[in-house]
Design a protein around this motif. Structure first.
Motif, PDB file in Angstrom:
ATOM      1  N   PHE A  41      -2.218 -19.279  -9.170  1.00 49.72           N
ATOM      2  CA  PHE A  41      -3.164 -18.565  -8.663  1.00 49.72           C
ATOM      3  C   PHE A  41      -3.518 -17.270  -9.499  1.00 49.72           C
ATOM      4  O   PHE A  41      -4.951 -16.855  -9.848  1.00 49.72           O
ATOM      5  CB  PHE A  41      -3.813 -18.393  -7.410  1.00 49.72           C
TER       6      PHE A  41
ATOM      7  N   ARG B 228      -9.322   1.154 -13.436  1.00 57.13           N
ATOM      8  CA  ARG B 228      -8.943   0.193 -14.001  1.00 57.13           C
ATOM      9  C   ARG B 228      -9.856  -0.061 -15.369  1.00 57.13           C
ATOM     10  O   ARG B 228      -9.638  -0.821 -15.784  1.00 57.13           O
ATOM     11  CB  ARG B 228      -7.967   0.056 -13.384  1.00 57.13           C
TER      12      ARG B 228
ATOM     13  N   GLU C 125      -3.969 -12.040   2.832  1.00 56.70           N
ATOM     14  CA  GLU C 125      -5.348 -11.317   4.186  1.00 56.70           C
ATOM     15  C   GLU C 125      -4.605 -12.735   5.429  1.00 56.70           C
ATOM     16  O   GLU C 125      -4.519 -13.282   4.384  1.00 56.70           O
ATOM     17  CB  GLU C 125      -6.753 -11.807   3.158  1.00 56.70           C
TER      18      GLU C 125
ATOM     19  N   VAL D  19     -12.190 -12.613  -2.495  1.00 53.90           N
ATOM     20  CA  VAL D  19     -12.274 -12.611  -4.724  1.00 53.90           C
ATOM     21  C   VAL D  19     -12.376 -14.181  -5.269  1.00 53.90           C
ATOM     22  O   VAL D  19     -13.497 -14.080  -6.262  1.00 53.90           O
ATOM     23  CB  VAL D  19     -10.870 -12.244  -4.477  1.00 53.90           C
TER      24      VAL D  19
ATOM     25  N   ILE E 239      -6.880 -16.393 -11.781  1.00 56.95           N
ATOM     26  CA  ILE E 239      -7.693 -15.548 -11.540  1.00 56.95           C
ATOM     27  C   ILE E 239      -7.731 -14.472 -12.571  1.00 56.95           C
ATOM     28  O   ILE E 239      -8.230 -13.123 -12.668  1.00 56.95           O
ATOM     29  CB  ILE E 239      -8.134 -15.329 -10.528  1.00 56.95           C
TER      30      ILE E 239
ATOM     31  N   VAL F 104      -6.599   2.605   3.339  1.00 59.45           N
ATOM     32  CA  VAL F 104      -5.999   2.780   2.396  1.00 59.45           C
ATOM     33  C   VAL F 104      -6.699   4.299   0.883  1.00 59.45           C
ATOM     34  O   VAL F 104      -6.345   4.878   0.378  1.00 59.45           O
ATOM     35  CB  VAL F 104      -5.900   1.866   1.155  1.00 59.45           C
TER      36      VAL F 104
ATOM     37  N   LEU G  34     -12.979  -6.607 -11.137  1.00 55.80           N
ATOM     38  CA  LEU G  34     -11.498  -6.714 -11.905  1.00 55.80           C
ATOM     39  C   LEU G  34     -11.290  -8.648 -12.206  1.00 55.80           C
ATOM     40  O   LEU G  34     -11.604  -9.261 -13.735  1.00 55.80           O
ATOM     41  CB  LEU G  34      -9.921  -6.661 -11.603  1.00 55.80           C
ATOM     42  N   ALA G  35     -10.745  -8.927 -11.431  1.00 53.48           N
ATOM     43  CA  ALA G  35     -11.403 -10.480 -11.753  1.00 53.48           C
ATOM     44  C   ALA G  35     -12.564 -11.350 -12.778  1.00 53.48           C
ATOM     45  O   ALA G  35     -12.394 -12.125 -13.304  1.00 53.48           O
ATOM     46  CB  ALA G  35     -11.298 -11.655 -10.646  1.00 53.48           C
TER      47      ALA G  35
ATOM     48  N   GLU H 140      -4.857  -1.229  -3.690  1.00 56.31           N
ATOM     49  CA  GLU H 140      -5.363  -1.314  -2.920  1.00 56.31           C
ATOM     50  C   GLU H 140      -6.224  -2.526  -3.948  1.00 56.31           C
ATOM     51  O   GLU H 140      -6.845  -3.278  -3.858  1.00 56.31           O
ATOM     52  CB  GLU H 140      -6.877  -0.617  -2.676  1.00 56.31           C
ATOM     53  N   LEU H 141      -6.114  -2.065  -5.197  1.00 51.94           N
ATOM     54  CA  LEU H 141      -6.648  -2.858  -5.941  1.00 51.94           C
ATOM     55  C   LEU H 141      -5.312  -3.968  -6.831  1.00 51.94           C
ATOM     56  O   LEU H 141      -6.119  -5.044  -7.674  1.00 51.94           O
ATOM     57  CB  LEU H 141      -6.998  -2.421  -7.876  1.00 51.94           C
ATOM     58  N   GLY H 142      -4.188  -4.168  -6.619  1.00 54.98           N
ATOM     59  CA  GLY H 142      -2.907  -4.831  -6.732  1.00 54.98           C
ATOM     60  C   GLY H 142      -3.133  -4.816  -8.448  1.00 54.98           C
ATOM     61  O   GLY H 142      -3.277  -4.013  -9.278  1.00 54.98           O
TER      62      GLY H 142
ATOM     63  N   PHE I 154       0.858  -1.071   0.142  1.00 52.75           N
ATOM     64  CA  PHE I 154       0.070   0.032  -0.107  1.00 52.75           C
ATOM     65  C   PHE I 154       1.324   1.535   0.128  1.00 52.75           C
ATOM     66  O   PHE I 154       0.524   2.001  -0.692  1.00 52.75           O
ATOM     67  CB  PHE I 154      -1.103   0.030   1.207  1.00 52.75           C
TER      68      PHE I 154
ATOM     69  N   GLY J 158       0.196  -1.573  -7.676  1.00 50.85           N
ATOM     70  CA  GLY J 158      -1.673  -1.873  -7.700  1.00 50.85           C
ATOM     71  C   GLY J 158      -2.177  -1.209  -6.314  1.00 50.85           C
ATOM     72  O   GLY J 158      -3.651  -1.250  -6.678  1.00 50.85           O
TER      73      GLY J 158
ATOM     74  N   ASP K 179     -13.750   1.466  -9.571  1.00 50.83           N
ATOM     75  CA  ASP K 179     -12.131   1.891  -9.707  1.00 50.83           C
ATOM     76  C   ASP K 179     -11.785   1.976 -11.686  1.00 50.83           C
ATOM     77  O   ASP K 179     -12.623   1.642 -12.057  1.00 50.83           O
ATOM     78  CB  ASP K 179     -11.275   0.724  -9.207  1.00 50.83           C
TER      79      ASP K 179
ATOM     80  N   THR L 195     -15.314 -15.248  -8.360  1.00 48.15           N
ATOM     81  CA  THR L 195     -14.565 -15.878  -9.979  1.00 48.15           C
ATOM     82  C   THR L 195     -15.986 -16.910  -9.473  1.00 48.15           C
ATOM     83  O   THR L 195     -16.265 -17.179 -10.908  1.00 48.15           O
ATOM     84  CB  THR L 195     -13.615 -15.593  -9.818  1.00 48.15           C
TER      85      THR L 195
ATOM     86  N   VAL M  35      -5.801 -11.984 -11.026  1.00 50.02           N
ATOM     87  CA  VAL M  35      -5.386 -10.991 -10.722  1.00 50.02           C
ATOM     88  C   VAL M  35      -5.154 -11.248  -9.804  1.00 50.02           C
ATOM     89  O   VAL M  35      -4.591 -12.192  -9.120  1.00 50.02           O
ATOM     90  CB  VAL M  35      -7.097 -10.057 -10.441  1.00 50.02           C
ATOM     91  N   ALA M  36      -3.111 -10.112  -9.279  1.00 52.98           N
ATOM     92  CA  ALA M  36      -2.847 -10.592  -7.790  1.00 52.98           C
ATOM     93  C   ALA M  36      -3.123  -9.535  -7.247  1.00 52.98           C
ATOM     94  O   ALA M  36      -2.535  -8.238  -7.886  1.00 52.98           O
ATOM     95  CB  ALA M  36      -1.355 -10.750  -7.974  1.00 52.98           C
ATOM     96  N   GLY M  37      -3.970  -9.522  -5.912  1.00 51.74           N
ATOM     97  CA  GLY M  37      -4.472  -8.519  -4.831  1.00 51.74           C
ATOM     98  C   GLY M  37      -3.997  -8.768  -3.532  1.00 51.74           C
ATOM     99  O   GLY M  37      -3.805  -9.982  -3.327  1.00 51.74           O
ATOM    100  N   PRO M  38      -4.046  -7.706  -2.588  1.00 54.55           N
ATOM    101  CA  PRO M  38      -4.223  -7.446  -1.283  1.00 54.55           C
ATOM    102  C   PRO M  38      -4.830  -8.870  -0.832  1.00 54.55           C
ATOM    103  O   PRO M  38      -4.196  -9.399  -0.399  1.00 54.55           O
ATOM    104  CB  PRO M  38      -5.061  -6.286  -1.179  1.00 54.55           C
ATOM    105  N   SER M  39      -5.413  -9.397  -1.291  1.00 47.41           N
ATOM    106  CA  SER M  39      -6.489 -11.159  -1.180  1.00 47.41           C
ATOM    107  C   SER M  39      -5.359 -12.453  -0.988  1.00 47.41           C
ATOM    108  O   SER M  39      -5.720 -12.822   0.105  1.00 47.41           O
ATOM    109  CB  SER M  39      -8.094 -10.876  -1.742  1.00 47.41           C
ATOM    110  N   THR M  40      -4.171 -12.224  -1.451  1.00 45.57           N
ATOM    111  CA  THR M  40      -3.734 -13.161  -2.156  1.00 45.57           C
ATOM    112  C   THR M  40      -2.542 -12.783   0.081  1.00 45.57           C
ATOM    113  O   THR M  40      -2.058 -13.633   0.037  1.00 45.57           O
ATOM    114  CB  THR M  40      -3.075 -12.882  -2.616  1.00 45.57           C
TER     115      THR M  40
ATOM    116  N   ARG N  29     -16.945  -5.083  -4.779  1.00 43.64           N
ATOM    117  CA  ARG N  29     -15.460  -4.497  -4.538  1.00 43.64           C
ATOM    118  C   ARG N  29     -14.242  -4.696  -6.259  1.00 43.64           C
ATOM    119  O   ARG N  29     -14.430  -5.797  -6.483  1.00 43.64           O
ATOM    120  CB  ARG N  29     -15.062  -5.412  -3.362  1.00 43.64           C
ATOM    121  N   SER N  30     -13.499  -3.674  -5.983  1.00 39.98           N
ATOM    122  CA  SER N  30     -12.805  -2.882  -7.357  1.00 39.98           C
ATOM    123  C   SER N  30     -11.839  -4.746  -7.320  1.00 39.98           C
ATOM    124  O   SER N  30     -11.487  -4.870  -8.548  1.00 39.98           O
ATOM    125  CB  SER N  30     -12.613  -2.062  -7.209  1.00 39.98           C
ATOM    126  N   GLU N  31     -11.864  -5.544  -7.021  1.00 37.46           N
ATOM    127  CA  GLU N  31     -10.704  -6.138  -6.551  1.00 37.46           C
ATOM    128  C   GLU N  31     -11.441  -7.380  -7.450  1.00 37.46           C
ATOM    129  O   GLU N  31     -10.569  -7.969  -7.962  1.00 37.46           O
ATOM    130  CB  GLU N  31      -9.408  -6.323  -5.360  1.00 37.46           C
TER     131      GLU N  31
END
Lengths: 352, 406
Positions: A233, B130, A246, B79, A237, B190, B108-109, A151-153, A142, A149, B128, B83, A239-244, B103-105
């Motif tokens: 992963f 993007r 968490e 997430v 999907i 954030v 996106l997926a 918050e959105l990764g 962050f 990226g 977002d 999906t 996307v590589a985001g903060p959820s990975t 939720r934007s993240e």
């Protein structure tokens, strides 16, 4: 012809003699033929994700179950693999077939660093310290949103394969290879040393075992497997985001491990293959889909209440029995040991 | 006897098939255990009932009923769950159109899966930028994505600045102050960081002085230390960026302290009907950016808000614009005479749709074109227990913005 006969003999003497091994073989074959039997993209998606999480859960078990290094921040390695692979792939245009290995190697580096920093910690102190690392990583992500990226990764990643079936096979084959590899490690002399470290580290050191080296190695191996799962992963999907990273994911893997049975490798894998599709299936019911997490929690609690060592050891103890003389495992309904011929029924021995 | 029975079975089967073919399936994707998902579903239900009551959607001379598929994405917590839900509605439930996301993240997926299947996906929750940038970068793949609500995040900032400018003008007149003082109170999360930075750069250009920035926790129950510092700094406006319960604490404690400064910005708690009771009636003058109110943003806004309140016993939030999303698709389908996604995309691109939340038209990124009075949202202020809309002032039904007595 010779190889066929030899293969069949191996199967007959080494696999079909035990129900657990037969079940594992049937499960692996079922995974391999699934797209030809039932090619529903939704089902393939669920099984693909299940395979990736199974790799992740098995990697946790090697570290926590076998070595006793109970990691509450295992998502760090998953996230490190995901982000490293995603960033290299996106910023340098490298094919994901290469970057997933880079992701796994970066995660390995994180494993070594975390392992080194936690070398002197044990028990709950180690667990709490490891919990902090993914949070630190999140803070760093962050802090540099232009790079990570924020918050959105990182999104818009390339997939490893273009079709649903090909992606499915990538995940299944990677999972089978990683889980089998981890099981081989755990079943080797190296695995025995890990058991010794978990049970009594001081005694292990007194026996001349370089425990820090073993602990660092197992951190690295576990992180490699988790990082590879994370990288696959992310590209799956896209996307590589903060959820990975968490905390929820870190605890999820602990639940899978304990539910399936620690220090087994196959236990957490079985747990993922039961719990992940189950939660998804519950979610598809309109009436109580939104209560799925509650139902999931109740199921986990009930299983742990009645099967305190986890599901797979409980099941295995009911379908197999160990010979009291040679300790070899036999089908539970055999009257004499398949190797030494000792009587089994009257002296059923259940190793704990 | 047997023949009659077989004929009856065949007729029943034919009728069932015909009924199955006679629906257009809209998948509503949202975190159904959360208020955003509840509103996604509620807005969609209202659209479905209205359309079906009127006979359905005319598709090439044939009337088809609206069928909704409720998909809990659980995206706030996971997430992958989001999906999976997207894949399920496409491959299992055979949805024709996808609407929702929050939720934007996760969106996106979800967007990737929808684009893989060439399904039109109308975003109704994620801000977002993007998501729209993808359309511009790779049109052929992402052209099926359109955003119905809210406007993209840079446009949300434009709305905030526009309302703040209007409040600033009012202050200059009433307080005879050339340069109103602004205190920024942003919860320590954030999403507030880029807005804070942009504000600090923009406010001096608007002839406003930033007296300081305070960052309480999103769940803080006491902000008296921050508020006393703000009072000492002589702030006239407290610019809020609050999504958590701290929004209630701030509103209540500003009231308890009889502060002369007025709060405006984003205060998600302040958008809810329960805000007044939660602040024990102390949240007077707290104002926030919002989407729905009983004001004539479009001719459809007031009837929709009233019907929504009557049916669900609370006011709609912005994700209830799934109603508009379905209506947009209905209009496009009727115009094109088909549900074919490739034929609908050009129709949607050229469309200007008068909805309940906005008068929508889309740019080359398939984002809403930002315009005050059309898509920029509204400003609302709590005045004596009522949430009163005050901006944009040219819209019929807007009331004056009030300030505490000095």
């Amino acid at each position: 012809m010779y190889f066929l006969r030899r293969g069949w003999a191996e199967l007959k003497n080494e696999v079909f003699v035990l129900p657990s091994r037969t079940a594992v073989l049937a499960w692996a074959l079922a995974l391999l033929v699934l797209p030809y039997v039932y090619g529903d993209p939704y089902v393939l998606r669920i099984v693909t994700l299940t395979c990736l999480f199974a790799m992740f859960a098995a990697s946790w078990d090697l570290l926590a179950g076998y070595t006793g290094q109970v990691n509450f921040g295992h998502a760090l390695f998953f996230g490190a693999g995901a982000y490293a692979s995603a960033l290299v792939s996106l910023k340098f245009g490298v094919t994901p077939w290469v970057t997933v290995w880079i992701g796994a190697l970066v995660a390995t580096g994180f494993g070594v660093v975390v392992g080194y920093l936690c070398l002197r910690l044990r028990g709950s102190y180690l667990s709490l310290a490891t919990l902090a690392f993914p949070l630190i990583a999140l803070g760093l992500l962050f802090a540099f949103p232009d790079f990570s990226g924020g918050e959105l990764g990182v999104s818009g990643l390339r997939r490893l394969a273009t079709t649903v079936t090909a992606n499915y096979y990538v995940a299944v084959l990677a999972m089978l290879a990683v889980v089998f590899g981890l099981w081989l490690i755990a079943d080797s002399k190296f695995g025995l040393v890990l058991h010794a470290i978990r049970d009594d580290e001081v005694a292990a050191r007194a026996s001349g075992i370089n425990t820090p080296r073993y602990k660092l190695t197992v951190f690295a191996v576990s992180a490699f497997a988790a990082g590879l799962a994370g990288a696959l992963f992310a590209h799956y999907i896209r996307v590589a985001g903060p959820s990975t990273l968490e905390t929820a994911l870190s605890f999820q893997v602990v639940i899978w491990g304990i539910f399936g049975g620690v220090a087994t490798i196959y236990g957490p894998v079985a747990a993922v293959f039961i719990l992940y599709p189950l939660t998804e299936w519950l979610g598809s019911f309109k009436a109580f889909g939104e209560l799925r997490l509650l139902i999931f929690a109740v199921i986990v609690l009930l299983v742990l209440l009645f099967m305190p060592r986890g599901l797979s050891p409980w099941v295995r103890d009911r379908i197999e029995t160990a010979c009291p003389r040679c300790k070899q495992r036999n089908r539970a309904w055999r009257s004499a040991c398949r190797l030494c011929g000792a009587a089994l029924q009257s002296l059923r021995y259940r190793p704990r | 006897m047997m023949r009659s029975f077989l004929m009856a079975v065949a007729l029943l089967a034919a009728a069932t098939t015909a009924q199955g073919q006679g629906t257009v399936k809209f998948a509503i994707l949202g975190p159904m255990a959360f208020v955003q998902g509840e509103n996604h579903w509620a807005g969609a239900e209202m659209a479905r009932d209205e359309i079906n009551k009127a006979g359905g959607i005319a598709v090439g001379g044939r009337k088809m009923q609206v069928e909704l598929i409720r998909a809990d994405t659980n995206e706030v917590q996971s997430v992958p769950d989001a999906t999976n839900a997207t894949e399920r509605v496409i491959s299992r439930d055979k949805a024709d159109f996808l609407i929702g996301g929050f939720r934007s993240e996760a969106v996106l997926a979800m967007q990737e899966i929808a684009m893989d299947s060439k399904k039109i996906f109308l975003g109704a929750g994620a801000a977002d930028a993007r998501l729209g940038e993808n359309v511009e970068k790779n049109y052929d793949r992402y052209k099926y994505w359109f955003r119905v609500t809210p406007t993209k995040s840079p446009d949300l900032f434009r709305s905030l600045v526009a309302i703040l400018g209007s409040i600033g003008d009012q202050m200059r007149q009433s307080l005879k102050k050339d340069q109103p003082k602004v205190a920024i109170v942003a919860e320590k999360t954030v999403w507030t960081e880029p807005i804070m930075k942009a504000l600090q750069a923009t406010l001096p250009k608007m002839k406003m002085e930033v007296v300081g920035t305070w960052q309480p926790s999103a769940v803080a129950t006491d902000v008296t230390a921050e508020l006393s510092a703000i009072e000492r700094a002589g702030a006239d406006i407290v610019f809020t960026l609050l999504s958590g319960p701290v929004g209630i604490s701030l509103g209540r404690q500003m009231g308890e302290r009889n502060m002369k400064a007025v709060a405006f910005g984003i205060n998600v708690e302040g958008q809810k009907d329960e805000f007044w009771a939660a602040t024990a009636g102390k949240g007077n003058f707290v104002s926030t950016l919002d989407t729905y109110s009983e004001v004539e943003m479009t001719p459809k806004t007031i009837p929709f808000v009233r019907a929504f309140k009557e049916r669900y016993k609370k006011a709609p939030t912005y994700t209830a614009a799934t109603y508009d999303a379905i209506m947009v698709l209905k209009a496009a389908i009727e115009q094109a005479g088909t549900t074919d996604a490739d034929k609908l995309v050009p129709v949607l691109e050229k469309m200007e749709h008068v909805g309940t939340a906005a008068t929508a038209s889309w740019d080359k990124r398939h984002d809403l074109i930002w315009e005050v009075g059309k898509t920029a949202g509204i400003g609302v202020q709590w005045q004596d227990g009522k949430k009163v809309p005050f901006w944009p002032p040219q819209v019929k039904g807007m009331q004056p913005f009030k300030m505490p007595a000095r």
